[in-house]
Design a protein around this motif. Structure first.
Motif, short mmCIF file in Angstrom:
data_model
loop_
_atom_site.label_atom_id
_atom_site.label_comp_id
_atom_site.label_asym_id
_atom_site.label_seq_id
_atom_site.Cartn_x
_atom_site.Cartn_y
_atom_site.Cartn_z
N VAL A 442 -30.74 14.13 28.29
CA VAL A 442 -29.79 13.33 27.53
C VAL A 442 -29.74 13.86 26.11
O VAL A 442 -30.78 14.19 25.52
CB VAL A 442 -30.20 11.84 27.51
CG1 VAL A 442 -29.17 11.00 26.76
CG2 VAL A 442 -30.38 11.31 28.93
N ILE A 494 -25.52 3.46 31.70
CA ILE A 494 -25.95 4.86 31.69
C ILE A 494 -26.74 5.15 32.95
O ILE A 494 -26.57 6.17 33.61
CB ILE A 494 -26.79 5.16 30.44
CG1 ILE A 494 -25.94 5.04 29.17
CG2 ILE A 494 -27.43 6.54 30.52
CD1 ILE A 494 -26.73 5.19 27.88
N ILE A 537 -19.40 8.32 27.00
CA ILE A 537 -20.51 8.78 27.85
C ILE A 537 -19.97 9.85 28.78
O ILE A 537 -19.04 9.59 29.55
CB ILE A 537 -21.12 7.62 28.66
CG1 ILE A 537 -21.58 6.49 27.73
CG2 ILE A 537 -22.27 8.12 29.54
CD1 ILE A 537 -22.01 5.24 28.47
N LYS A 538 -20.53 11.05 28.70
CA LYS A 538 -20.16 12.13 29.62
C LYS A 538 -21.39 12.49 30.45
O LYS A 538 -22.44 12.82 29.88
CB LYS A 538 -19.66 13.35 28.86
CG LYS A 538 -18.38 13.11 28.08
CD LYS A 538 -17.95 14.37 27.34
CE LYS A 538 -16.67 14.13 26.54
NZ LYS A 538 -16.25 15.34 25.79
N GLN A 539 -21.25 12.43 31.76
CA GLN A 539 -22.37 12.73 32.65
C GLN A 539 -21.92 13.70 33.74
O GLN A 539 -20.81 13.57 34.27
CB GLN A 539 -22.93 11.45 33.28
CG GLN A 539 -23.61 10.55 32.26
CD GLN A 539 -24.09 9.25 32.86
OE1 GLN A 539 -23.31 8.47 33.40
NE2 GLN A 539 -25.39 9.00 32.78
N ILE A 552 -29.00 15.54 36.60
CA ILE A 552 -27.96 14.91 35.79
C ILE A 552 -28.08 15.38 34.36
O ILE A 552 -29.19 15.62 33.86
CB ILE A 552 -28.08 13.36 35.86
CG1 ILE A 552 -27.05 12.68 34.94
CG2 ILE A 552 -29.47 12.92 35.51
CD1 ILE A 552 -27.12 11.17 34.94
N SER A 553 -26.96 15.55 33.69
CA SER A 553 -26.95 15.77 32.25
C SER A 553 -26.06 14.70 31.63
O SER A 553 -25.02 14.34 32.19
CB SER A 553 -26.42 17.16 31.91
OG SER A 553 -25.07 17.31 32.33
N THR A 554 -26.48 14.16 30.49
CA THR A 554 -25.78 13.05 29.84
C THR A 554 -25.56 13.37 28.38
O THR A 554 -26.47 13.85 27.69
CB THR A 554 -26.60 11.75 29.98
OG1 THR A 554 -26.80 11.45 31.36
CG2 THR A 554 -25.89 10.59 29.31
N ASP A 555 -24.34 13.10 27.90
CA ASP A 555 -23.96 13.33 26.51
C ASP A 555 -23.36 12.05 25.96
O ASP A 555 -22.38 11.54 26.52
CB ASP A 555 -22.97 14.50 26.42
CG ASP A 555 -22.73 14.95 24.99
OD1 ASP A 555 -23.28 14.31 24.06
OD2 ASP A 555 -21.98 15.92 24.80
#
Length: 1246
Positions: A442, A494, A537-539, A552-555
């Motif tokens: 994250v 999230i 939220i971009k995942q 998973i990647s989270t921004d």
């Protein structure tokens, strides 16, 4: 905390097995005043005077002579403190045995507490029967027993407590039986004896679950206190509520433990074990920060301290020790770790059974996302559907489907679909009901409240654990700054997207994983209505990685309202409507969260904030079949039991929620509350919940199991269908499945089912049974089958079986004005006096003297005739006039190394009688004649292969070129680790390895002793590791940090060599003698193999074309061949790094990971075959394979040589004269400073 061997959570949650030889009638031992019991005085914090024991109690290896009985369900082993000092804490500082530790109360006739020490024969006989039932192989003859009974005790009633709760009563008993050498504890919980499972804590001002466990007293030192070992058996309401109907010895409500051992508390082992394993779902909530994973085939042992603390909410969520899982044999040990540990990342293996007509499960190991040959993401990050070309069929694309999926051809392409018992989109499939783990990173840039400065964080870990049978997801995000943590509490979604992926599915509806297979992107926008603040939220979910985990990647970017420190946030149950259309899913909702701020002036401000959620999910679907049309265009996600928490001490943000997916409800009560859909069923883990009318349901055991659905037992297919595997094979039963293995001398044919005889072909060239002359004169050439040809080497003549030297001087190969000197297999020429040249061409003239010859001549001419004076040095030259690399003083005996110009190399001078291992700096002239072939070099004795297999390292001895499989065994157990890379130090006989579960680098001596972690900071995913035994350094790759580092063998003096132009570095090897470093990067867009000098200079790409997934890399120091295995191209290839020509050794291999070399053979680990495969590189043919007894994924492999290879580099003597790191280069070395060196103590030079 010490491991509880043998106690499984199935024993707490599954029904007990009836039968046995225990007495009939009441469960409890006789008690009361008529039995001579003492009665504890009434109260809510009473304790007995010391109960002096006639037979000391053995507890954690110590001898206890007196005990104290406490109202609160504890038997203390030293003088206890007041309850105000210990309530809500575990372990207990005074130590104790806790059959039901809670805030209890016997005031006003609300129950009694009885206790006594008893040596009567009937009591001792009854205690012995319980203990012998639990430990049938132990002969135990107790001499005394302490019997403590809590009879109808009440919970402490807090102010305003529910009156219904106050009338509940608990009855339970603890019996401590002792002999002169050992002690056991018997906990007894009669039917309906436990009517409450939590009590109101005066300290915490809230409801806290009871604890069942054992605690060793703390040790007080002068300045600090050391907490003793402890074991928590249960501290969860659901588990405690099942104590009366479960058992670890086969009688409901009875539990037995051996408590006298110094190293652990040992649980009884039930003799008839259910095959199911049920996990306490919140046990995993504290553990998701550690990225744990478990294989159902392997057991794991811990002996570490666990940080334990309680968290109360409407869900009664709390920390609990994870109880062990049943294993196939031996001790049963804990499969999970506490949140402060980094346990094994071994992937989950499905336990669902394939029907017997299918081939055994192990032939189809899990597929991995990185090998797919499809473009998934464009530059915008949007995932597009994987449409296939018209000519694409299953025949050449089966690898794109999961191993648990079927591939179906359609007129315009193919599609994948999961087989029965598995969920997913066909490309990714997981076993129904199996717990899932999600790992990722994250990063964020967030403004909080009115602050003008954003809070920025990167590379923060996210770990999630999902209990699929209940649709409950636990997510933890670590190292969130305190200034931000509380303000992120409302953003439960999230982690909620993970809940959507694995939500409980109602009939005809699909959760996110069934639709997307865990491969999609999500963009969500959160708008806080009152302030109009927005957060994006971009995942991106990338499917299942090679370790069996979803990634998973989270921004996060935007602005959130500020929530004061110490506040709590409550989110009511809510619903979301999901709309599906052509690879896109959208949803929007408006909901609220309630903030309760810390108390100020006796008042805690409470307010509610509305916020809107809008999200778009784009994913990849197969358009060739109509299955995607079966997903309803509109589905409703129902979310309840939402729990959010920010821990300031650990800086961890936690979310938990339960999820189900189904039709849009009209708000009325409900057909959709069937236990199968809400996750409140009691079906076994290996069972399917079948919904019926209303709230009715049935539990049906999965294929390969039998039972009533609430308790399922493994079916032994090998016993029921003895001919299932056919002739020439044996059938091995396993939980939920079976395995066919060919008999010795047989192997699976190309159909993968039939065992056929192995062709008895002998390669005499490999085995050394040929009749050719010795390797120095002849070579053996394999001609297929068992045939071979003998041929004399150049410089020799004969039939190959007998070769004689050719005298080249008779052939006039030299110049007429030169002398010819014959040597075995070769010759050399030297010009006569008065001529100069190389012997093949000589011209008149005196050869020009070299610098060494001039200096030697000058020194000798200056010396007087007769004996030389002491202290006079004369340089030594070789036959070509070059300085000998080692120069010695004839008088003093001192020796030192020189460079090509005769200059002494600093730090190489040695005392009299000792010669330093100096390297020649000038290559000798090329001689005519053959050199010895690398594959004829004798193999050193005692060599073996080291193989990383998750939580252990195995070794397989080598006999000649062949694996001595019968002598293979485990070298080192590290059960809580996931070992990836392995390296060996041939000088100190040490094995080094990388671990990705708790990112670290460790080592251990083959002579015994405990493993030592040498590096554990600033690591993310250390994978490949290589060792320079001459320079005493290690090199490793980190695929998360995208860098290559070097350090001394003890982990000190770390230095980053490369941190640019790396994406997925994995394998790494060193060539210490030549000073080169090689590594692979399996970045799918641009895989490559690179090299540099060992000091990081002269970096260049060796191979970049026709690569797929270059996983493994090895360098044969004798032949100088660099070889690699590629899981994308399915090939083994080799090359000479100096010539750049590639040679394909073997094609059509399955899924190689790592490779090593020895003699003529290359050995690689294969994930599909769970085997080590041997390949003869001289004939490009597989010649052997080895499968460990436990078939799990194999990782790194290396060769442990009995003797180090001959050779030296400039760092092998006195650290090359360097103050810190000495890194070899071709023909030299560089002195380098570690990255953290400050000051002038370190000197860098070349």
């Amino acid at each position: 905390m010490v491991t509880l061997r043998g106690l499984g959570l199935w024993a707490l949650l599954a029904l007990a097995v009836p039968g046995g030889c225990l007495p009939h009638g009441g469960l409890l031992f006789p008690f009361g005043l008529e039995r001579g019991d003492a009665e504890l005085e009434p109260g809510d914090d009473a304790r007995s005077p010391p109960l002096e024991l006639s037979t000391p109690l053995r507890f954690y290896g110590s001898s206890i002579n007196s005990l104290y009985v406490l109202t609160n369900g504890i038997i203390a082993v030293s003088e206890p403190s007041r309850e105000d000092d210990y309530l809500g804490q575990f372990p207990l500082s005074f130590g104790g045995i806790a059959p039901f530790y809670a805030d209890l109360d016997t005031t006003g006739g609300h129950g009694k507490v009885y206790y006594r020490e008893d040596s009567s024969p009937d009591v001792l006989h009854l205690a012995a029967k319980y203990i012998q039932r639990g430990f049938p192989e132990t002969a135990f003859d107790p001499s005394s027993a302490v019997v403590v009974t809590w009879d109808s005790v009440a919970p402490y009633a807090g102010a305003g407590e529910d009156t219904i709760f106050q009338v509940k009563r608990n009855t339970f008993q603890a019996v401590l039986a002792s002999s002169d050498s050992s002690s056991y504890a018997v906990f007894l919980y009669p039917e309906d004896g436990l009517q409450f499972y939590s009590t109101y804590s005066k300290n915490d001002k809230e409801m806290v679950p009871a604890t069942v466990g054992f605690s060793q007293p703390s040790t007080n030192y002068y300045l600090w206190v050391k907490t003793g070992s402890y074991n928590i058996i249960a501290n969860d309401e659901e588990v405690i509520g099942n104590l009366h109907k479960s058992s670890n010895l086969g009688k409901q409500g009875a539990w037995v433990f051996e408590i006298g051992r110094s190293d652990n508390i040992l649980s009884a082992k039930i003799t008839s074990t259910p095959a199911s394993v049920e996990y306490n779902d919140y046990d995993q909530f504290e553990e998701v920060t550690a990225d744990p994973s478990v294989s159902h085939q392997d057991s794991i042992e811990r002996s570490e301290q666990e940080v334990s603390y309680d968290i109360s909410s409407s869900d009664q969520l709390h920390t609990s020790y994870s109880l062990p899982q049943p294993a196939a044999e031996g001790d049963l040990q804990s499969p999970y770790q506490a949140s402060t540990e980094h346990p094994s990342a071994e992937p989950h293996f499905p336990t669902g059974k394939t029907p017997p007509r299918q081939f055994p499960v192990q032939q189809y190991p899990q597929q991995h996302a990185q090998i797919l040959n499809v473009e998934e993401v464009d530059e915008t990050g949007i995932v597009f559907r994987y449409t296939t070309d018209a000519q694409q069929t299953c025949a050449n694309n089966r690898h794109q489907c999961s191993v648990h999926a079927m591939c179906t051809d359609y007129p315009n392409g193919f599609c994948c679909s999961c087989v029965a018992g598995y969920k997913g989109n066909g490309r990714q499939c997981v076993a129904e009901g199996s717990p899932q783990r999600v790992n990722g990173k994250v990063k964020g840039r967030i403004f909080v409240g009115n602050s003008p400065v954003p809070i920025i964080f990167e590379n923060t870990d996210l770990h999630s654990y999902v209990v699929m049978n209940h649709g409950r997801a636990y997510t933890a995000i670590s190292t969130i700054p305190e200034a931000l943590g509380f303000s992120l509490l409302p953003l439960a979604s999230i982690g909620g997207i993970i809940g959507w992926m694995f939500a409980v599915e109602q009939q005809g509806y699909k959760n996110g994983f069934s639709i997307t297979g865990g491969e999609f992107t999500r963009q969500a926008e959160v708008t806080f209505v009152n302030t109009n603040e927005k957060l994006t939220i971009k995942q991106k979910f990338s499917g299942i990685d090679e370790h069996g985990h979803l990634t998973i990647s989270t921004d996060l970017e935007g602005k959130v309202p500020e929530i004061p420190f110490g506040s709590s946030v409550h989110i009511e149950p809510y619903t979301e409507i999901y709309h599906s259309s052509h690879s896109v899913i959208t949803s929007s909702s408006t909901r609220e969260y309630t903030v309760t701020e810390p108390e100020r002036d006796g008042v805690s401000p409470v307010y509610t904030v509305p916020y809107q959620w809008r999200q778009t999910i784009t994913f990849d679907e197969c358009i060739h079949d109509d299955s995607h049309l079966s997903v309803p265009a509109t589905q409703q996600l129902s979310v309840d039991s939402v729990f959010v928490l920010y821990n300031r001490d650990e800086r961890i943000l936690r979310y938990a929620m339960s999820n189900s997916i189904g039709p849009i409800s009209n708000g009325s009560a409900d057909t959709n509350r069937n236990p199968c859909y809400t996750g409140t069923h009691g079906c076994d883990t290996n069972a399917v919940c079948r919904p019926g009318p209303g709230n009715q349901f049935t539990c049906e055991c999965s294929v390969g199991f039998q039972g009533d659905g609430r308790a399922c037992y493994d079916v032994d297919e090998c016993l029921e269908q003895p001919t299932m595997c056919g002739s020439n094979a044996v059938c091995n039963n396993q939980p939920g499945t079976f395995r066919c293995e060919c008999l010795e001398g047989y192997q699976f044919s190309s159909d993968g089912r039939t065992c056929v005889a192995i062709e008895r072909v002998i390669n005499h060239c490999v085995t050394g049974t040929h009749t050719c002359d010795i390797p120095q004169r002849a070579r053996c050439i394999y001609a297929g089958g068992s045939s071979y040809i003998c041929a004399c080497l150049p410089g020799f003549s004969g039939d190959g079986r007998s070769c004689v030297d050719v005298d080249e001087c008779q052939l006039n190969r030299c110049h007429p004005d030169a002398f010819c000197h014959n040597t075995p297999g070769s010759f050399h020429c030297q010009c006569k006096a008065g001529y100069r040249g190389d012997g093949f061409l000589c011209v008149p003239g005196v050869p020009e003297k070299t610098r060494c010859q001039h200096e030697q001549e000058q020194s000798m001419s200056l010396a007087p005739r007769g004996p030389r004076p002491v202290g006079h040095f004369i340089p030594q030259c070789d036959i070509y006039g070059n300085y000998l690399p080692t120069q010695c003083h004839s008088s003093t005996g001192y020796c030192w190394c020189v460079d090509r110009d005769g200059n002494e190399i600093d730090g190489t001078r040695t005392g009299p009688g000792i010669q330093p291992p100096c390297l020649g700096t000038v290559a000798p002239p090329v001689t005519v004649g053959p050199s010895v072939k690398p594959d004829t070099i004798p193999l050193p004795p005692g060599t073996h292969l080291l193989i990383a297999q998750s939580g252990k390292i195995d070794h397989v001895p080598l006999e000649g070129n062949n694996m001595k499989k019968s002598d293979a065994k485990a070298l080192l157990y590290v059960p809580d680790k996931v070992v990836i890379g392995v390296a060996y130090d041939c000088l100190e006989k040490m094995v080094y390895w990388t671990d990705i579960s708790s990112p670290s680098i460790s080592r251990a001596s083959l002579g015994g002793g405990e493993p030592i972690t040498i590096i554990k900071a600033d690591l993310e995913s250390p994978e490949g590791i290589a060792l320079d035994h001459l320079g005493r350094t290690i090199f490793w790759t980190d695929s998360q940090l995208d860098r290559i580092e070097v350090a001394r063998l003890d982990g000190s003096q770390r230095r980053v060599l490369f941190d640019t132009d790396l994406v997925n570095p994995r394998a790494i090897v060193v060539d210490p003698m030549r000073g080169n470093l090689y590594w692979t990067d399996w970045y799918r867009e641009a895989p490559k193999i690179e090299m540099s000098y060992m000091d990081g200079t002269n970096r260049r790409i060796l191979v970049k074309d026709d690569l797929g997934l270059p996983n493994g890399l090895t360098l044969d120091t004798y032949s100088s061949l660099l070889c690699w295995v590629d899981a994308g191209t399915k090939r083994v290839e080799c090359m000479d790094p100096n010539q750049l020509g590639r040679r394909k050794i073997l094609e059509g291999i399955q899924y190689p990971f790592s490779i090593t070399s020895y003699g003529k053979n290359l050995f690689y680990t294969d994930w599909r075959r769970d085997a080590v495969v041997a390949v003869d590189r001289t004939i490009s043919k597989e010649n052997d394979n080895f499968q460990p007894y436990k078939r799990t994924r194999l990782y790194g492999i290396t060769t442990a040589l009995a003797q180090c290879p001959q050779g030296h580099n400039y760092c092998s003597v006195n650290n090359g004269g360097c103050t810190h790191l000495c890194l070899a280069t071709p023909g030299g070395r560089s002195c380098r400073c570690p990255d953290n060196t400050i000051g002038v103590d370190c000197i860098e030079r070349n």
